[in-house]
Structures are given as structure tokens and as C-alpha cells.
Design a protein around this motif. Structure first.
Motif, PDB file in Angstrom:
ATOM      1  N   LYS A 269       0.959  -1.084  -0.132  1.00  0.00           N
ATOM      2  CA  LYS A 269       0.022   0.114  -0.018  1.00  0.00           C
ATOM      3  C   LYS A 269       0.746   1.204  -0.016  1.00  0.00           C
ATOM      4  O   LYS A 269       0.259   2.395  -0.158  1.00  0.00           O
ATOM      5  CB  LYS A 269      -0.901  -0.082   1.088  1.00  0.00           C
ATOM      6  N   ASN A 270       2.298   1.053   0.243  1.00  0.00           N
ATOM      7  CA  ASN A 270       3.014   2.243   0.608  1.00  0.00           C
ATOM      8  C   ASN A 270       4.271   2.188  -0.485  1.00  0.00           C
ATOM      9  O   ASN A 270       5.398   1.882  -0.172  1.00  0.00           O
ATOM     10  CB  ASN A 270       3.355   2.542   1.744  1.00  0.00           C
ATOM     11  N   ARG A 271       3.978   1.744  -1.944  1.00  0.00           N
ATOM     12  CA  ARG A 271       5.039   1.393  -2.744  1.00  0.00           C
ATOM     13  C   ARG A 271       6.296   2.326  -2.895  1.00  0.00           C
ATOM     14  O   ARG A 271       7.325   2.014  -3.336  1.00  0.00           O
ATOM     15  CB  ARG A 271       4.558   1.202  -4.153  1.00  0.00           C
ATOM     16  N   GLU A 272       5.910   3.689  -2.468  1.00  0.00           N
ATOM     17  CA  GLU A 272       6.936   4.785  -2.428  1.00  0.00           C
ATOM     18  C   GLU A 272       8.182   4.521  -1.476  1.00  0.00           C
ATOM     19  O   GLU A 272       9.186   5.291  -1.686  1.00  0.00           O
ATOM     20  CB  GLU A 272       6.215   6.128  -2.545  1.00  0.00           C
ATOM     21  N   THR A 273       7.893   3.781  -0.571  1.00  0.00           N
ATOM     22  CA  THR A 273       9.234   3.751   0.335  1.00  0.00           C
ATOM     23  C   THR A 273       9.030   1.920   0.945  1.00  0.00           C
ATOM     24  O   THR A 273       8.157   1.582   1.031  1.00  0.00           O
ATOM     25  CB  THR A 273       8.646   4.280   1.811  1.00  0.00           C
ATOM     26  N   VAL A 274      10.392   1.623   1.229  1.00  0.00           N
ATOM     27  CA  VAL A 274      10.397   0.126   1.913  1.00  0.00           C
ATOM     28  C   VAL A 274      10.138   0.041   3.289  1.00  0.00           C
ATOM     29  O   VAL A 274       9.670  -0.580   3.747  1.00  0.00           O
ATOM     30  CB  VAL A 274      11.799  -0.269   1.420  1.00  0.00           C
ATOM     31  N   ILE A 275      10.483   1.218   3.915  1.00  0.00           N
ATOM     32  CA  ILE A 275      10.477   1.545   5.408  1.00  0.00           C
ATOM     33  C   ILE A 275       8.952   1.911   5.720  1.00  0.00           C
ATOM     34  O   ILE A 275       8.339   2.695   5.258  1.00  0.00           O
ATOM     35  CB  ILE A 275      11.484   2.550   6.136  1.00  0.00           C
ATOM     36  N   PRO A 276       8.207   1.247   6.727  1.00  0.00           N
ATOM     37  CA  PRO A 276       6.865   1.715   7.069  1.00  0.00           C
ATOM     38  C   PRO A 276       6.767   2.885   7.561  1.00  0.00           C
ATOM     39  O   PRO A 276       7.662   3.334   8.364  1.00  0.00           O
ATOM     40  CB  PRO A 276       6.522   0.747   8.143  1.00  0.00           C
ATOM     41  N   PRO A 277       5.840   3.666   7.160  1.00  0.00           N
ATOM     42  CA  PRO A 277       5.755   5.135   7.557  1.00  0.00           C
ATOM     43  C   PRO A 277       5.956   5.641   8.835  1.00  0.00           C
ATOM     44  O   PRO A 277       6.550   6.537   9.423  1.00  0.00           O
ATOM     45  CB  PRO A 277       4.304   5.574   6.858  1.00  0.00           C
ATOM     46  N   VAL A 278       5.332   4.621   9.678  1.00  0.00           N
ATOM     47  CA  VAL A 278       5.347   4.755  11.142  1.00  0.00           C
ATOM     48  C   VAL A 278       6.581   4.731  11.753  1.00  0.00           C
ATOM     49  O   VAL A 278       7.327   5.717  12.512  1.00  0.00           O
ATOM     50  CB  VAL A 278       4.442   3.772  12.018  1.00  0.00           C
ATOM     51  N   MET A 279       7.632   3.585  11.288  1.00  0.00           N
ATOM     52  CA  MET A 279       8.972   3.737  11.617  1.00  0.00           C
ATOM     53  C   MET A 279       9.673   4.905  10.994  1.00  0.00           C
ATOM     54  O   MET A 279      10.560   5.378  11.896  1.00  0.00           O
ATOM     55  CB  MET A 279       9.470   2.293  11.025  1.00  0.00           C
ATOM     56  N   ARG A 280       9.533   5.067   9.854  1.00  0.00           N
ATOM     57  CA  ARG A 280      10.403   6.304   9.195  1.00  0.00           C
ATOM     58  C   ARG A 280      10.138   7.462   9.865  1.00  0.00           C
ATOM     59  O   ARG A 280      10.970   8.491  10.303  1.00  0.00           O
ATOM     60  CB  ARG A 280       9.878   6.415   7.927  1.00  0.00           C
ATOM     61  N   GLN A 281       8.842   7.735  10.474  1.00  0.00           N
ATOM     62  CA  GLN A 281       8.220   9.233  11.081  1.00  0.00           C
ATOM     63  C   GLN A 281       8.687   9.308  12.401  1.00  0.00           C
ATOM     64  O   GLN A 281       9.593  10.385  12.988  1.00  0.00           O
ATOM     65  CB  GLN A 281       7.040   9.461  10.721  1.00  0.00           C
ATOM     66  N   THR A 282       8.571   8.200  13.094  1.00  0.00           N
ATOM     67  CA  THR A 282       8.992   8.392  14.492  1.00  0.00           C
ATOM     68  C   THR A 282      10.556   8.131  14.462  1.00  0.00           C
ATOM     69  O   THR A 282      11.183   8.957  15.399  1.00  0.00           O
ATOM     70  CB  THR A 282       8.663   7.111  15.306  1.00  0.00           C
ATOM     71  N   VAL A 283      11.457   7.448  14.076  1.00  0.00           N
ATOM     72  CA  VAL A 283      12.632   7.293  13.988  1.00  0.00           C
ATOM     73  C   VAL A 283      13.247   8.673  13.611  1.00  0.00           C
ATOM     74  O   VAL A 283      14.311   9.233  14.048  1.00  0.00           O
ATOM     75  CB  VAL A 283      13.249   6.234  13.074  1.00  0.00           C
ATOM     76  N   SER A 284      12.713   9.449  12.484  1.00  0.00           N
ATOM     77  CA  SER A 284      13.329  10.766  11.953  1.00  0.00           C
ATOM     78  C   SER A 284      13.044  11.683  13.002  1.00  0.00           C
ATOM     79  O   SER A 284      13.920  12.304  13.393  1.00  0.00           O
ATOM     80  CB  SER A 284      12.596  11.225  10.729  1.00  0.00           C
ATOM     81  N   TYR A 285      11.960  11.484  13.617  1.00  0.00           N
ATOM     82  CA  TYR A 285      11.867  12.549  14.727  1.00  0.00           C
ATOM     83  C   TYR A 285      12.779  12.450  16.183  1.00  0.00           C
ATOM     84  O   TYR A 285      13.586  13.448  16.532  1.00  0.00           O
ATOM     85  CB  TYR A 285      10.213  12.482  15.324  1.00  0.00           C
ATOM     86  N   LEU A 286      12.855  11.094  16.375  1.00  0.00           N
ATOM     87  CA  LEU A 286      13.842  10.917  17.633  1.00  0.00           C
ATOM     88  C   LEU A 286      15.155  11.127  17.504  1.00  0.00           C
ATOM     89  O   LEU A 286      15.941  11.502  17.900  1.00  0.00           O
ATOM     90  CB  LEU A 286      13.619   9.584  18.052  1.00  0.00           C
ATOM     91  N   LYS A 287      15.532  10.874  16.159  1.00  0.00           N
ATOM     92  CA  LYS A 287      16.973  11.163  15.495  1.00  0.00           C
ATOM     93  C   LYS A 287      17.450  12.826  15.809  1.00  0.00           C
ATOM     94  O   LYS A 287      18.556  13.059  16.423  1.00  0.00           O
ATOM     95  CB  LYS A 287      17.191  10.989  14.153  1.00  0.00           C
TER      96      LYS A 287
END
Length: 458
Positions: A269-287
């Protein structure tokens, strides 16, 4: 219950006597209903038995205490089962007395129940010490506490005093399952010693199904004896057993669904990214905003808030973590996402391999970890590498956040791999944590490539 009401004005000694009488009554009632001989304390559902060299082997082998992962909101689940407390003939008394029990002194030879209880106390503290720095909840299965295995009330007072503030502060809830008059009287005895704030954490649970309203029931390691007792209580209810509510057929997940669906579904359902959106957004914020936060991933968040954010993600609506002004919120969301995957990120297949890590020579363990992760399907490997790269970064800031590879492993181990039955014994937890610690500490050796800070895809 009239006796309970009048006992509020009674002396402590009267209450203790009343508690003993109630326990005897409960045992007599149980014996009337049971014709078979009592079974031995059940082994945990994983069937894992500690090595005899374990310093608390006499206690650990009975499965009295279990750490069964996290609840739905990032809090560790610790289970204490009274029915697993062994009777005296199953213990080596001399060996018990050889244990060094700091802070506990005896002027005379202690009763068996006190020695056993001291061991359980030390073992419980040994277990809790790994988790008390983070929020946790305790589930106490009361059924099975009998005269032959119960501690004295005098010892309980001393033991309560031994658990200092660090054990009580981060305990968010204490669920007492299948309470009886005995446990309610004991609570009255302890009321003068217990703060009002701590008292509010106690919740009585009459039936196992009621736990589903508060935590992930499937993760609990429930002894068979407790399951049988629960079924008996339901059958004894007025009018017979309560009819089970019809479960509506499951709805198909939304195209934007993030929680409770497989990685493959999210990928489709999210072919534009391999990483699930929840993981990408939470990790980006926490970094950016969380790497130096002390106790990152150790704290829980407001239950309703986490539910609301999950709903936003599942509906495909934007989530801005700046709106919540709390780095622990995205940290809990990340753990919740991992925990609600139908299959763990490291897959069910590797669970048995992880359990064998302690049988491998220390110098070869990193290589073995590399073999295990490289055997994962490609998509799984990429997502695992993405997460472990981030956790390695967190560990590099441990001088500030206090989250060493070992501490992170205690938090994330059970969220990365678990058995198909969903419950993990305390013994099975050790190799999981060691395996996870190796992945974090030796990230570059295990994954054979660098992942520079800020680079989100391996």
C-alpha cells in the motif's frame, strides 16, 4: 463480606487471624470441588527450564515469575503466579539456607515458608532490577496460594519494606486476578503502610477476560491451573456460565492501515517507501529531538493519546509529533508498531535460533547473529537494518540518555522476536536480550555496512 466490613475497626492481630481463617475456608471449599491430586506447578508455556547453575534455580525452575513482553502502551508486563509456588518437599532446605540474602537477618532458624519467600523476594528483585527504571505493570494470579506455600504476614511486611521507592515509582498498575476475602483482608492489614498514591494502582480482576480491557492478553503466560479455576468460577456464576459475546467478523484493513497488519501489506500500500511510514516518521523525529533524552524508550505515555495517534495513522492522516511536546510519545508509538505486527520483525522462524545463542562460544556469537539476520527475507532484512542502525545511534549517546545496548535490548528484545504462542518465559528472555544486545552493539559487523547518522535507508 460483613466480616470484612467489621474488620476495618479490628486490630492488626485480629485481621491476621481473620485472614488465616479465610484462607482455610477457601482451601476447604476448593478441596470439596477437586477429586484429583493437585498437579505439580506447571512449566511455562515455552517449556524452557533454567540451567541448574542459575543462582536462583530452586525458584526459577517453577516459573513463578514471568516477563511476558509489553502491554499495548509500552509498559513491561511482569506476571507472578501463586499456584507455581512449590510446597516444602520440592525444595532443598539446606541449599536454601546457603543463599546469601542481603538485608535479611534471622535470629533463629526461619520457617520454610519464610525462607522460600525470601528467595522469591530476592529473585523478584533480581528480575525487577532489569526493568524498574522503565514503566511496568504487575499481574498477580492469586489462585493457588495455600497454607503450604504462603509466606507469613509478618514476612510480607518486612518484604514490602525491602522494596524501596524505585520499585514502586514506575509500577503503573497492579492487577490482582481472582481476589478472595483473604487477599482483601491482607490489603486492609497493609493499608497503614501503603501510600494513597500507590493504593490507587491496585485493580481487582474477577475473571481473566477482564484483563483484555487493560492489556494484550495473548502475551500473558497464564498457568493452566489458573485457566481451569477461571472456567470453574464462570460456571459457578448464578444462572451458569456467562454466554460469550459473539465476535463480529473481522473487518478488512483500511488501505492506509499501519498497526496490526503485516509488513508486506504496508509495503503493497506504500510502494514509494520500503520502510513503514510509522517507523520512518518516529525514527526521523527521535534522531533529531530524542537521542539525548534520558530514559528514552523506558517511559510510557498517556493511553488515550497513543490510541488517538494510532487511529490517525490507520486513517492515513498526518501526525505531527511537535504537537505533543513529548519525545516519549513517538518512542512508544514505535514500540507499539513493532509489537502489533502479526509476525515479529525478525520472523517466527528465527526464534529457536535466537534461543540457542547461549550455546555458542562467545567469540562466535556476532558471526552467528550475522548469519541469522542475513537469512531473513530481503524486505524484512532492510527494515531490521534500518531499526538497528537507529538503535545503535541511540546507544552511542548513552552517556546522556542512559540507554546502553544492554538497556535497549531489555526494551526491544521482546518486540523483535517472540514465539508463535505469544508468551515468553523469564528464562527464554535471556537469550533474546543477549541476541538483541549483540545486534545493537556490533551493528556494523552484523550488517556489514555503515549507516551514517541521518541516512534513513540502509
Amino acid at each position: 463480606m460483613e466480616a470484612l466490613t467489621s474488620s476495618a475497626m479490628a486490630s492488626s492481630s485480629d485481621l491476621e487471624q481473620l485472614a488465616e481463617i479465610e484462607l482455610q475456608k477457601e482451601e476447604e471449599e476448593e478441596h470439596k470441588c477437586v477429586t484429583d491430586a493437585p498437579s505439580a506447578p506447571p512449566i511455562s508455556s515455552s517449556g524452557s527450564i533454567p540451567d541448574s547453575s542459575h543462582p536462583y534455580y530452586d525458584v526459577a525452575r517453577h516459573g513463578i515469575i514471568q516477563v511476558t513482553g509489553d502491554d499495548n502502551y509500552g509498559r513491561k508486563l511482569i506476571v507472578f503466579s501463586s499456584c507455581c509456588l512449590p510446597p516444602s518437599h520440592q525444595l532443598n532446605h539446606r541449599r536454601l539456607l546457603e543463599y546469601e540474602l542481603p538485608q535479611i537477618r534471622y535470629t533463629a532458624l526461619p520457617l520454610w515458608s519464610d525462607v522460600t519467600s525470601c528467595l522469591c523476594c530476592r529473585y523478584l528483585k533480581l528480575t525487577l532490577d532489569q526493568y524498574v527504571e522503565m514503566d511496568y505493570i504487575l499481574v498477580y494470579f492469586h489462585h493457588g496460594l495455600r497454607s503450604i506455600n504462603k509466606p507469613s504476614l509478618k514476612w510480607l511486611r518486612e518484604a514490602y519494606g525491602e522494596f524501596d521507592r524505585k520499585y514502586k515509582k514506575n509500577l503503573k498498575a497492579l492487577f490482582v486476578v481472582h481476589p478472595t476475602n483473604f487477599i482483601r483482608i491482607v490489603w486492609n492489614i497493609f493499608k497503614p503502610l501503603i501510600s494513597h498514591k500507590f493504593g490507587k494502582k491496585l485493580m481487582y480482576v474477577n475473571f481473566l477476560d477482564e484483563l483484555r480491557d487493560h492489556l494484550n492478553f495473548e502475551q500473558l503466560s497464564v498457568p493452566p491451573e489458573v485457566l481451569r479455576h477461571d472456567a470453574k468460577l464462570r460456571a459457578a456464576q448464578k444462572g451458569g456460565p456467562r454466554p460469550s459475546a459473539r465476535t463480529p467478523p473481522p473487518r478488512p484493513p483500511l488501505p492506509t492501515q499501519q498497526f496490526g497488519v503485516s509488513l508486506q501489506y504496508i509495503r503493497e500500500k506504500n510502494r514509494e517507501t520500503v520502510i513503514p511510514p510509522v517507523m520512518r516518521q518516529t525514527v526521523s523525529y527521535l534522531k533529531v529531538k530524542g537521542l539525548r533524552t534520558e530514559g528514552l524508550f523506558r517511559r510510557s505515555a498517556q493511553v488515550q493519546l497513543i490510541k488517538d495517534i494510532q487511529k490517525l495513522y490507520n486513517l492515513g492522516k498526518p501526525v505531527n509529533f511537535d504537537d505533543y511536546d513529548d519525545v516519549h510519545v513517538p518512542a512508544v508509538i514505535l514500540k507499539t508498531f513493532l509489537r502489533e505486527l502479526p509476525e515479529p520483525l525478525l520472523t517466527f522462524r528465527v526464534y529457536s535460533q535466537v534461543q540457542e545463542i547461549l550455546n555458542i562460544q562467545s567469540s562466535l556469537r556476532v558471526s552467528r547473529c550475522q548469519q541469522i539476520v542475513e537469512s531473513l527475507p530481503e524486505h524484512q532484512f532492510i527494515v531490521v537494518k534500518f531499526l538497528l542502525c537507529f538503535l545503535h545511534m541511540v546507544s552511542q549517546e548513552s552517556i546522556f540518555n542512559k540507554m546502553s545496548p544492554s538497556n535497549l535490548a531489555c526494551v526491544f528484545g521482546v518486540n523483535l522476536v517472540w514465539p508463535r504462542d505469544g508468551s515468553i518465559s523469564l528464562t527464554a528472555l535471556t537469550p533474546i536480550n543477549i541476541f538483541t544486545e549483540l545486534l545493537i552493539e556490533h551493528f556494523h559487523a552484523v550488517f556489514k555496512s555503515r549507516c551514517p547518522p541521518g541516512q534513513e535507508t540502509p
